[in-house]
Every structure is written in C-alpha cells, then in structure tokens.
Design a protein around this motif. Structure first.
Motif, PDB file in Angstrom:
ATOM      1  N   ALA A 135      -6.719 -47.789  18.186  1.00  0.00           N
ATOM      2  CA  ALA A 135      -6.411 -46.875  19.288  1.00  0.00           C
ATOM      3  C   ALA A 135      -5.935 -45.542  18.749  1.00  0.00           C
ATOM      4  O   ALA A 135      -5.359 -45.458  17.673  1.00  0.00           O
ATOM      5  CB  ALA A 135      -5.330 -47.490  20.183  1.00  0.00           C
TER       6      ALA A 135
ATOM      7  N   VAL B  16     -10.074 -38.287  22.964  1.00  0.00           N
ATOM      8  CA  VAL B  16      -9.737 -39.448  23.790  1.00  0.00           C
ATOM      9  C   VAL B  16     -10.767 -39.642  24.888  1.00  0.00           C
ATOM     10  O   VAL B  16     -11.261 -40.758  25.127  1.00  0.00           O
ATOM     11  CB  VAL B  16      -8.325 -39.284  24.383  1.00  0.00           C
ATOM     12  CG1 VAL B  16      -7.998 -40.432  25.327  1.00  0.00           C
ATOM     13  CG2 VAL B  16      -7.285 -39.215  23.270  1.00  0.00           C
ATOM     14  N   LYS B  17     -11.122 -38.555  25.570  1.00  0.00           N
ATOM     15  CA  LYS B  17     -12.074 -38.652  26.679  1.00  0.00           C
ATOM     16  C   LYS B  17     -13.451 -39.083  26.183  1.00  0.00           C
ATOM     17  O   LYS B  17     -14.128 -39.906  26.814  1.00  0.00           O
ATOM     18  CB  LYS B  17     -12.169 -37.310  27.410  1.00  0.00           C
ATOM     19  CG  LYS B  17     -10.966 -36.979  28.287  1.00  0.00           C
ATOM     20  CD  LYS B  17     -10.966 -37.837  29.535  1.00  0.00           C
ATOM     21  CE  LYS B  17      -9.953 -37.332  30.555  1.00  0.00           C
ATOM     22  NZ  LYS B  17      -8.563 -37.455  30.104  1.00  0.00           N
TER      23      LYS B  17
ATOM     24  N   MET C  71     -16.932 -46.057  25.231  1.00  0.00           N
ATOM     25  CA  MET C  71     -16.555 -47.441  25.545  1.00  0.00           C
ATOM     26  C   MET C  71     -17.025 -47.842  26.935  1.00  0.00           C
ATOM     27  O   MET C  71     -17.472 -48.974  27.162  1.00  0.00           O
ATOM     28  CB  MET C  71     -15.039 -47.592  25.434  1.00  0.00           C
ATOM     29  CG  MET C  71     -14.499 -47.451  24.018  1.00  0.00           C
ATOM     30  SD  MET C  71     -12.697 -47.609  23.953  1.00  0.00           S
ATOM     31  CE  MET C  71     -12.398 -47.315  22.206  1.00  0.00           C
ATOM     32  N   HIS C  72     -16.945 -46.873  27.875  1.00  0.00           N
ATOM     33  CA  HIS C  72     -17.386 -47.175  29.243  1.00  0.00           C
ATOM     34  C   HIS C  72     -18.878 -47.495  29.264  1.00  0.00           C
ATOM     35  O   HIS C  72     -19.322 -48.433  29.944  1.00  0.00           O
ATOM     36  CB  HIS C  72     -17.091 -45.975  30.149  1.00  0.00           C
ATOM     37  CG  HIS C  72     -17.468 -46.203  31.585  1.00  0.00           C
ATOM     38  ND1 HIS C  72     -18.763 -46.022  32.050  1.00  0.00           N
ATOM     39  CD2 HIS C  72     -16.731 -46.594  32.666  1.00  0.00           C
ATOM     40  CE1 HIS C  72     -18.805 -46.295  33.342  1.00  0.00           C
ATOM     41  NE2 HIS C  72     -17.582 -46.637  33.744  1.00  0.00           N
TER      42      HIS C  72
ATOM     43  N   LEU D  47     -15.668 -39.552  33.461  1.00  0.00           N
ATOM     44  CA  LEU D  47     -15.020 -38.868  32.338  1.00  0.00           C
ATOM     45  C   LEU D  47     -15.641 -37.511  32.010  1.00  0.00           C
ATOM     46  O   LEU D  47     -14.907 -36.567  31.701  1.00  0.00           O
ATOM     47  CB  LEU D  47     -15.030 -39.782  31.116  1.00  0.00           C
ATOM     48  CG  LEU D  47     -14.127 -41.017  31.263  1.00  0.00           C
ATOM     49  CD1 LEU D  47     -14.477 -42.056  30.222  1.00  0.00           C
ATOM     50  CD2 LEU D  47     -12.665 -40.613  31.136  1.00  0.00           C
TER      51      LEU D  47
ATOM     52  N   SER E 248      -7.228 -33.797  24.476  1.00  0.00           N
ATOM     53  CA  SER E 248      -7.877 -34.877  25.234  1.00  0.00           C
ATOM     54  C   SER E 248      -9.355 -35.019  24.916  1.00  0.00           C
ATOM     55  O   SER E 248      -9.994 -35.963  25.393  1.00  0.00           O
ATOM     56  CB  SER E 248      -7.711 -34.614  26.739  1.00  0.00           C
ATOM     57  OG  SER E 248      -8.495 -33.501  27.144  1.00  0.00           O
TER      58      SER E 248
ATOM     59  N   ARG F  72     -14.910 -54.159  21.975  1.00  0.00           N
ATOM     60  CA  ARG F  72     -13.614 -53.941  22.625  1.00  0.00           C
ATOM     61  C   ARG F  72     -12.473 -54.251  21.670  1.00  0.00           C
ATOM     62  O   ARG F  72     -11.453 -53.564  21.655  1.00  0.00           O
ATOM     63  CB  ARG F  72     -13.516 -54.799  23.894  1.00  0.00           C
ATOM     64  CG  ARG F  72     -14.274 -54.229  25.078  1.00  0.00           C
ATOM     65  CD  ARG F  72     -13.859 -54.922  26.367  1.00  0.00           C
ATOM     66  NE  ARG F  72     -14.302 -56.311  26.414  1.00  0.00           N
ATOM     67  CZ  ARG F  72     -15.455 -56.708  26.945  1.00  0.00           C
ATOM     68  NH1 ARG F  72     -16.277 -55.811  27.479  1.00  0.00           N
ATOM     69  NH2 ARG F  72     -15.802 -57.971  26.947  1.00  0.00           N
TER      70      ARG F  72
ATOM     71  N   GLY G 151     -12.083 -51.384  19.292  1.00  0.00           N
ATOM     72  CA  GLY G 151     -11.460 -50.240  19.944  1.00  0.00           C
ATOM     73  C   GLY G 151      -9.979 -50.435  20.133  1.00  0.00           C
ATOM     74  O   GLY G 151      -9.186 -49.501  19.972  1.00  0.00           O
ATOM     75  N   SER G 152      -9.544 -51.660  20.454  1.00  0.00           N
ATOM     76  CA  SER G 152      -8.117 -51.900  20.667  1.00  0.00           C
ATOM     77  C   SER G 152      -7.339 -51.872  19.366  1.00  0.00           C
ATOM     78  O   SER G 152      -6.169 -51.502  19.333  1.00  0.00           O
ATOM     79  CB  SER G 152      -7.917 -53.250  21.362  1.00  0.00           C
ATOM     80  OG  SER G 152      -8.405 -54.299  20.527  1.00  0.00           O
TER      81      SER G 152
ATOM     82  N   SER H  37     -14.146 -40.820  23.474  1.00  0.00           N
ATOM     83  CA  SER H  37     -14.063 -42.217  23.064  1.00  0.00           C
ATOM     84  C   SER H  37     -14.080 -43.152  24.272  1.00  0.00           C
ATOM     85  O   SER H  37     -14.783 -44.173  24.273  1.00  0.00           O
ATOM     86  CB  SER H  37     -12.791 -42.438  22.241  1.00  0.00           C
ATOM     87  OG  SER H  37     -12.685 -43.789  21.850  1.00  0.00           O
ATOM     88  N   GLU H  38     -13.323 -42.783  25.299  1.00  0.00           N
ATOM     89  CA  GLU H  38     -13.312 -43.606  26.518  1.00  0.00           C
ATOM     90  C   GLU H  38     -14.696 -43.631  27.161  1.00  0.00           C
ATOM     91  O   GLU H  38     -15.122 -44.662  27.710  1.00  0.00           O
ATOM     92  CB  GLU H  38     -12.285 -43.068  27.502  1.00  0.00           C
ATOM     93  CG  GLU H  38     -10.843 -43.253  27.055  1.00  0.00           C
ATOM     94  CD  GLU H  38      -9.858 -42.602  28.027  1.00  0.00           C
ATOM     95  OE1 GLU H  38     -10.317 -41.932  28.969  1.00  0.00           O
ATOM     96  OE2 GLU H  38      -8.631 -42.764  27.834  1.00  0.00           O
TER      97      GLU H  38
END
Length: 604
Positions: free
Chosen positions: A399, A343-344, A350-351, A229, A340, A392, A395-396, A346-347
């Motif tokens: 969103a 979003v990036k 989480m990763h 990312l 983005s 998780r 996070g879901s 946050s991803e």
C-alpha cells in the motif's frame, strides 16, 4: 537738470532689476511718478530682498554636497532676472545652476518613486520564484514517488509501460509552463492509453491488434473501466493546475506592471514644479528650508496623476491574487491534488482488474471476439478468480504511504504550500492602494517635505510661510485646477491606459481560475462550459471541507483525432449512439475585454 537726468537713469536701471509690487501699484493708480520716488521705492524693495539673502555660503555648501561643482555658484546674492523656474528675486543660483538643479529634481523624483516601489518589485520577483520552484519540484517529486511505488507494486509490467506515465508528467509540466495544451485532453489521452495496456494485461490469452485496442479506448467512457476515478482526478488536477498556473502568471504580471508604471516620462511642467518645490529655496539662500506638506502633495498629485488612475484595477488585481492564493491552500490544495495522482491511478488499475470479467464481456460484445493466442490453454473461471485474489493480496501488501500533517515532508526550498501562501498574503496586503497613496508616501518622507504640523515655517513656492491653495484630489480628472502642475486632463497617458487593460485581463484570468476555469480552454472542455467540471467537491477528495457530493458533470467528449471507427457501428448497435459535443460560440468575456479596451483608448 543733472539731478533729474541722474535720477531718471537710476530709476531705469533699477526698474529692470526690480519687480516690486508696490511700485507697480503706484504706477497703475497714479499713472506718472517722479524718477526719484520710483528709484527710492525700488531701492527699498531691492534692499529688503537683499537683506533676506545676506550670503550664499550655505547654498554653495549644499550644492557641492549634491555632487556639483560650485565654480558657477555666486559668492553673494545676485539679481535673479535670468531665472526661468524660480522667483526672480535676489538669488544664489546662476543659469547653469538652475538647469543643473532642475535635472537633479527630476532624478530625485524618479529615485523616490523607485525607492517606494522597490518592495513591490522585490516581493513579486521573490514570490514568483518561490512558487515556481515549489510547483515544479512538487511535480518532480510526485513523478519520482509514483515511479518507485509502481515499480515495487507492478514490477516489469510497469517498467514496460513507464513511457505512458512519463508522458503524463511531461504534459503536466508543459501545461503549467504555459504550453498550448488542454489539460482535459492530456488526461483523456492518458486514460485511453492506460485502458489499452491494462485490458491487454488482464486478457493475456487473446491477441489484440491496434484497431481493436482503439475500439476499446474509444468507448472507455461508456465502459467506465476505471470507475469514477478518472473524473475525480480530472477535477482535482484541472482546478489545481489552472489555479497554480494563473497565480504564477499573475505574480509575473504584477512584477511587469510595477516595472512599467514606475518608468514614467516626466513632463516639463512637472520638472518646473519639482524644481520650485525642492531647490528654489537653495537659490534663495535658504537651502535647508523644506517645502510645505500641502505644496508637496499638489506637486506629486499633478506629476503622478496618470499613475493614480491605476488604483482601481490594481486593487482588484491584488484582491484576486489574495483570493486565489487562499484557494490553493484550501479547496484547490496543490499538494493534495498532485500527491493523489499515484493513488488515484493505482486505484483505477485495481478497479479494472477486479471487474475485468464484466468489462471484457462488454468489450467483446461491442468490438467483437478477439483471436486467442496460439498454443495457450484457455483459463477457467476458477483460474481467473485465483489470479485476481493474488493481485489484491499484492496490492494490500504494498500500500502507498499516507503522511499525517505532522509527518508531511517539505519540498522546494524546504517549505510547504501553507507557508508560501501565508508569506504571499503578508506581502500583498500592503500593496493595496499603492498608486493613490504614493504622493502621500513621498511627501511624508522628512527629506522631501516639512511635517504637516509645520505649515507656517515652510517653503510655499515663493517664500517662507503657509501654503494657502487646497490640496487636489486623486487621479487625472481632479488635476484640472492644480495650482502647481499644469495637466491636460483631455489627453490621458496611452501607456497607463494599456497597463489598466493588462490589469483587467489579468484579473479576468485570476477570477476564472478562482472558479476553476481556464480562459484558454473554457469553451472546449466540458459541455457545460465550466472548464473540467470545476466547482465540484467530493468528501473523499478534500479532507476537512465537509461531505458534499454534487451531481456529475457531463463527461468530456471522446477525442476524434485518432482513427478509431472500424468497429464503431457494431458498438453503437449494441450500446446505443454516442453523443458529440456541441459547438460553442465565442465567450462573452472576450467581447467585454475588447469593449473595455476601446473605452480606455477613447479620448476623454
């Protein structure tokens, strides 16, 4: 004897006021001529000239309409031997009037240039302001959205570390504004700071000193705690911000070039030609007679010879702006790139949370075992897995909202990028070939010259009739035989050559930005010299451009400005040596620009 003396005196008096070609022809052919015959020929010439100018009433009226006092204007035609610019026939102009009209012709010429270039000056100014407002507000909106989303998603953990994210947007604004910051270094510092904070959060049972955290961030590229990312965000933001900054700077450059090029200094030869074209008919008593179209073109091509030499580089400049604008609405879409960021990031967080056990194990092997927090019970693997499941779930449930094209809100001034680009292209296209076409634009004005179909009933510089000389070509070198304006083609205008060089520099920057390269940092960002891995495209990054995933570019070399060497030897033994970036030679384009400048300034 008396008759002979009177005739001789009359002839001498008339000869000083008459320049009749028939008289001169007879004198050259026969040598001697009787005073009486000479006086008769001269009187005939004077009478025919005076008959053509029977009254100065119309000339006085037009002269007054121009805002000048008619007190020095003759009531009837007088001898024109005092004239310096117009034909020395019978005239309705005094010396003062001729000087005044010469200044008026220069002012009219400069006014015509300003009027015809005003749409370019206005377009560059307005488009620069609209794009600048749009991009600045785009950054502001994204920072606000990110702050709101992360506060809801991560709560106190985000607010305690909000300064890291604020610093990221501050540096992005600084880069966009032309600050001397490297975008790759800005993003590298951000990810280094983020990995230190997230690593501490996913391992709350340990104590980490600053040296230990620096060891973690120093080797983050080998660990890849955020997956791929950071590289994707770097590519998106780099090529977008490079293009955005180059476009806005290009619009400002266009405005400056137009402003400088239209503030020209009018030569005395040009003033003479302008006067003969526009106001000598007034001095002849026929003020409403317009100059012939071809006569006007030769005058304008001579007066605007240096400006016409801007045309090639000017057209390259306009085409480069158009191409870069299309990039911003397409593969380098600024709205998609800026949107983005949240979003990036946050991803990425989480990763790292999902892979915290694997990452922590590698860190402990490379940087050493940290000290546990005193009095804190050690969590079992089952407890850590339960916490990851809860992360998780959070996070879901929270969103980020993804807008459809129909729902996408507008930003600055109630517009969006597609609309801005479309308006810019509509303004830029008519600017092609402006400097070469400027003489035609001026002469096509019905107030400046006669229509091209009226070549037999126009002012040709001497009288009413067809203008016979050929129309000259464009540019300085083609004015060597200009019949109206004497131009020294061996001495090009220095200021125009400087403008040509400025256009070449601007075109070079725009073309590099089109390829995603920043000319300020292209030798310090990335081992391949591509400037942040530009030219890459990913199927999940840019919807609508087809699946394409090229091989990865080499990672940006780790920063060495911070002291992070305490545990480097242990990490290198466990994970292999770390490669350093190679030194770069000065870019080739700098030599090209310097060589072009020398060519421009060299005598031609």
């Amino acid at each position: 004897m008396v008759d002979l003396q009177w005739s001789t005196a009359f002839y001498s008096s008339a000869q000083s006021s008459c320049r009749d070609p028939r008289l001169e022809m007879v004198q050259r052919a026969g040598g001697g001529i009787s005073p009486v015959l000479g006086a008769l020929l001269c009187a005939t010439a004077l009478w025919s000239s005076a008959a053509a100018v029977r009254s100065c009433t119309e000339s006085r009226r037009v002269y007054e309409e121009r805002g000048h006092s008619a007190s020095s204007s003759p009531l009837s035609p007088i001898s024109g031997e005092h004239l310096r610019l117009c034909p020395q026939d019978y005239t309705c102009c005094s010396s003062l009037m001729e000087e005044t009209l010469a200044r008026q012709s220069e002012a009219d010429f400069l006014s015509a240039i300003e009027d015809n270039s005003q749409f370019m000056l206005t377009s560059f100014t307005q488009r620069h302001r609209r794009f600048d407002e749009f991009f600045r507000e785009l950054i502001d909106v994204e920072e606000k959205v990110m702050n709101q989303m992360f506060t809801k998603t991560y709560g106190r953990l985000y607010t305690q570390n909000a300064n890291l994210f604020q610093q990221l947007f501050t540096e992005l604004r600084s880069y966009y504004s032309g600050g001397g910051v490297s975008l790759a270094e800005v993003l590298s510092d951000f990810w280094a700071g983020l990995v230190e904070r997230v690593f501490s959060l996913v391992n709350p049972q340990y104590q980490f000193g600053q040296d230990y955290l620096e060891c973690v961030s120093k080797h983050a590229e080998q660990l890849q705690p955020f997956g791929d990312l950071p590289r994707k965000l770097r590519v998106q933001l780099s090529r977008t911000f490079i293009a955005v900054r180059a476009l806005v700077q290009g619009l400002a450059t266009g405005r400056e070039i137009v402003n400088k090029a239209t503030k020209l200094s009018v030569s005395s030869e040009c003033v003479r030609a302008l006067m003969r074209q526009w106001y000598c008919p007034l001095c002849r008593g026929i003020p409403l007679l317009q100059s012939c179209h071809s006569f006007c073109l030769n005058v304008m091509k001579g007066c605007l010879a240096n400006q016409a030499d801007l045309d090639t580089e000017w057209n390259n400049f306009i085409e480069s702006l158009l191409s870069l604008a299309e990039r911003l609405a397409g593969p380098f879409n600024a709205e998609l790139a800026v949107d983005s960021i949240a979003v990036k990031v946050s991803e990425a967080i989480m990763h790292m949370q999902e892979n915290s056990v694997t990452i922590s194990t590698k860190v402990f092997q490379g940087c050493g075992n940290p000290r546990p927090v005193p009095g804190r019970a050690k969590r079992s693997p089952r407890d850590r897995e339960r916490e990851r499941e809860q992360d998780r779930d959070r996070g879901s449930r929270r969103a980020f909202k993804i807008y459809s094209p129909e729902e996408k809100p507008t930003t600055a001034a109630g517009t969006n990028l597609d609309r801005l680009v479309l308006e810019l292209k509509e303004r830029l296209r008519p600017m092609r070939g402006f400097w070469v076409s400027l003489p035609h634009t001026i002469c096509n004005d019905v107030k400046m010259a006669a229509d091209v179909t009226n070549e037999d009933r126009c002012w040709n510089g001497q009288n009413r009739g067809r203008y016979l000389p050929d129309v000259m070509g464009d540019g300085l070198v083609n004015q060597v035989n200009n019949p109206e304006v004497e131009v020294d083609i061996a001495r090009p205008d220095v200021r125009t050559r400087q403008l040509i060089m400025e256009l070449r520099v601007a075109v070079n920057r725009l073309k590099h930005a089109y390829n995603g390269q920043d000319t300020d940092f292209m030798d310090s960002e990335g081992d391949d010299g591509s400037g942040s891995g530009l030219g890459e495209r990913y199927s999940d990054d840019w919807p609508g451009y087809g699946p394409y995933s090229p091989p990865r570019s080499p990672a940006h070399p780790p920063k060495t400005s911070r002291p992070r060497d305490r545990s480097a030897n242990r990490w290198n033994r466990a994970n292999g040596p770390i490669k350093s970036a190679a030194q770069k030679a000065p870019p080739l384009y700098l030599y090209t620009l310097v060589f072009s400048l020398l060519l421009c300034l060299a005598p031609q």
